[in-house]
Design an enzyme around this catalytic site. Sequence first.
Site, PDB file in Angstrom:
ATOM      1  N   HIS A   1      57.304  67.213  27.400  1.00 40.44           N
ATOM      2  CA  HIS A   1      57.115  68.569  27.909  1.00 40.44           C
ATOM      3  C   HIS A   1      55.762  69.054  27.383  1.00 40.44           C
ATOM      4  CE1 HIS A   1      61.359  68.391  28.756  1.00 40.44           C
ATOM      5  NE2 HIS A   1      61.482  69.686  29.013  1.00 40.44           N
TER       6      HIS A   1
ATOM      7  N   HIS B   1      67.989  68.348  31.664  1.00 42.29           N
ATOM      8  CA  HIS B   1      68.592  68.198  30.335  1.00 42.29           C
ATOM      9  C   HIS B   1      70.096  68.247  30.529  1.00 42.29           C
ATOM     10  CE1 HIS B   1      64.648  69.013  28.449  1.00 42.29           C
ATOM     11  NE2 HIS B   1      64.474  69.746  29.535  1.00 42.29           N
TER      12      HIS B   1
ATOM     13  N   HIS C   1      63.748  65.845  35.956  1.00 40.30           N
ATOM     14  CA  HIS C   1      63.634  66.744  34.805  1.00 40.30           C
ATOM     15  C   HIS C   1      64.922  67.541  34.704  1.00 40.30           C
ATOM     16  CE1 HIS C   1      60.958  69.828  32.444  1.00 40.30           C
ATOM     17  NE2 HIS C   1      62.184  69.746  31.954  1.00 40.30           N
TER      18      HIS C   1
ATOM     19  N   GLU D   1      54.169  74.217  29.355  1.00 41.26           N
ATOM     20  CA  GLU D   1      55.177  75.151  29.895  1.00 41.26           C
ATOM     21  C   GLU D   1      54.826  76.534  29.332  1.00 41.26           C
ATOM     22  OE1 GLU D   1      59.177  74.485  28.407  1.00 41.26           O
ATOM     23  OE2 GLU D   1      60.103  75.740  29.949  1.00 41.26           O
TER      24      GLU D   1
HETATM   25  N1  HPA Z   1      61.652  73.378  27.574  1.00 40.41           N
HETATM   26  C1  HPA Z   1      61.732  72.846  26.363  1.00 40.41           C
HETATM   27  N2  HPA Z   1      62.854  72.365  25.869  1.00 40.41           N
HETATM   28  C2  HPA Z   1      63.947  72.395  26.614  1.00 40.41           C
HETATM   29  C3  HPA Z   1      63.930  72.907  27.891  1.00 40.41           C
HETATM   30  C4  HPA Z   1      62.716  73.431  28.396  1.00 40.41           C
HETATM   31  O1  HPA Z   1      62.609  73.931  29.522  1.00 40.41           O
HETATM   32  N3  HPA Z   1      65.178  72.789  28.352  1.00 40.41           N
HETATM   33  C5  HPA Z   1      65.923  72.186  27.415  1.00 40.41           C
HETATM   34  N4  HPA Z   1      65.175  71.940  26.339  1.00 40.41           N
HETATM   35 ZN    ZN Z   2      62.853  70.698  30.277  1.00 37.61          ZN
END
Ligand code: HPA
Ligand code: ZN
Length: 341
Positions: free
Chosen positions: A199, A21, A19, A202
């Site tokens: 995702h 980016h 995970h 979160e």
């Molecule tokens: N959450 C959602 N989108 C994102 C994240 C994240 O933690 N990091 C980069 N894009």
């Molecule tokens: Zn992420």
Amino acid sequence: MESSELKKIIQGIPKAELHLHIEGSFEPELMFEIAKRNNITLDYDSVASLKKAYKFNNLQEFLDLYYIGAQVLLHEQDFYDLTWAYLKKVHSQNVVHVEVFFDPQTHTDRGIPFEVVINGIYKALEKAKDELNISYKLIMSYLRHLSEEEAFKTLESSLPFKHWIDGVGLDSSEKGNPPSKFTKVFKASADEGYKLVAHAGEEGPAEYIWEALDVLHVQRIDHGNRCLDDAVLVQRLIQEKIGLTLCPLSNIALKVIQKMQDHPVLKMLDKGILATIHSDDPAYFGGYMNENYYETAKALNLNKHHLMQLAINAFEVSWLDPETKEKHISEVQNYFSALSS
Ligand code: HPA
Ligand code: ZN
């Protein structure tokens, strides 16, 4: 365990990062360097003043800055340098396998061609495979604050590069943008042969994790913190061996949790969920893989068995083929056996 001993143990674990980016690994020093050569003036006059701005109250405040930072990236060389810097860094932390997200729309919406972005990233990943012995998968992420129609355009642009891309993901602003908004484009992506992750949970509710599983049919959930709100969901994750790619320092930085002692990863491991630890956007959240392991282990008093389980889980839920998974898992087990003897 003493801090120095814990750090040494974590450093030595062969690790997989699932995970990450790539735009979130853009360190301020490199951002200034690339801005300079591209004749772009940043709104900050120094690395230190930029770093000072890295204070977030939620996901959106981070995303606002993250998208501004990415505007510095114009040429293939920029994407290459960004990716190579990340790979060198994690190589120094004994990361041996990575599954990297990139956000094409962040760049194509600024007029940067898809191929410029992916060529730079791909060349760095290939170099790391050859020279650093890091294996990789590449995941194209759709931005969920944009429409499904725009995601379809991105899918279309990706097709000439299909052989370089292993899967698709879903990121950006979670609240108000449920997985079900992208039902059709995930189905079309699967039809093209892409693996699926998203995702979920979160900042959004457990319901979004259900949707990612039942409506999008993802194989793995990014974050998934909120699953513990729902006992039936927890059973489902365990039964179907769904991995959760947790990001502890990200959770602190974005105030998903208030303090590391509240991080759900230990509860998840105790329940038998395939929880794993990763860095998300290390340049913005204060740490790469080792720092995420270390801060979590310290706050939750994790023992060697927990650390081993976290490392094994990551290989288990990775997209490596079964034999390669087994090879890495044995290496992790051998490493921990040698420690205790
Ligand atoms: N959450 C959602 N989108 C994102 C994240 C994240 O933690 N990091 C980069 N894009
Ligand atoms: Zn992420």
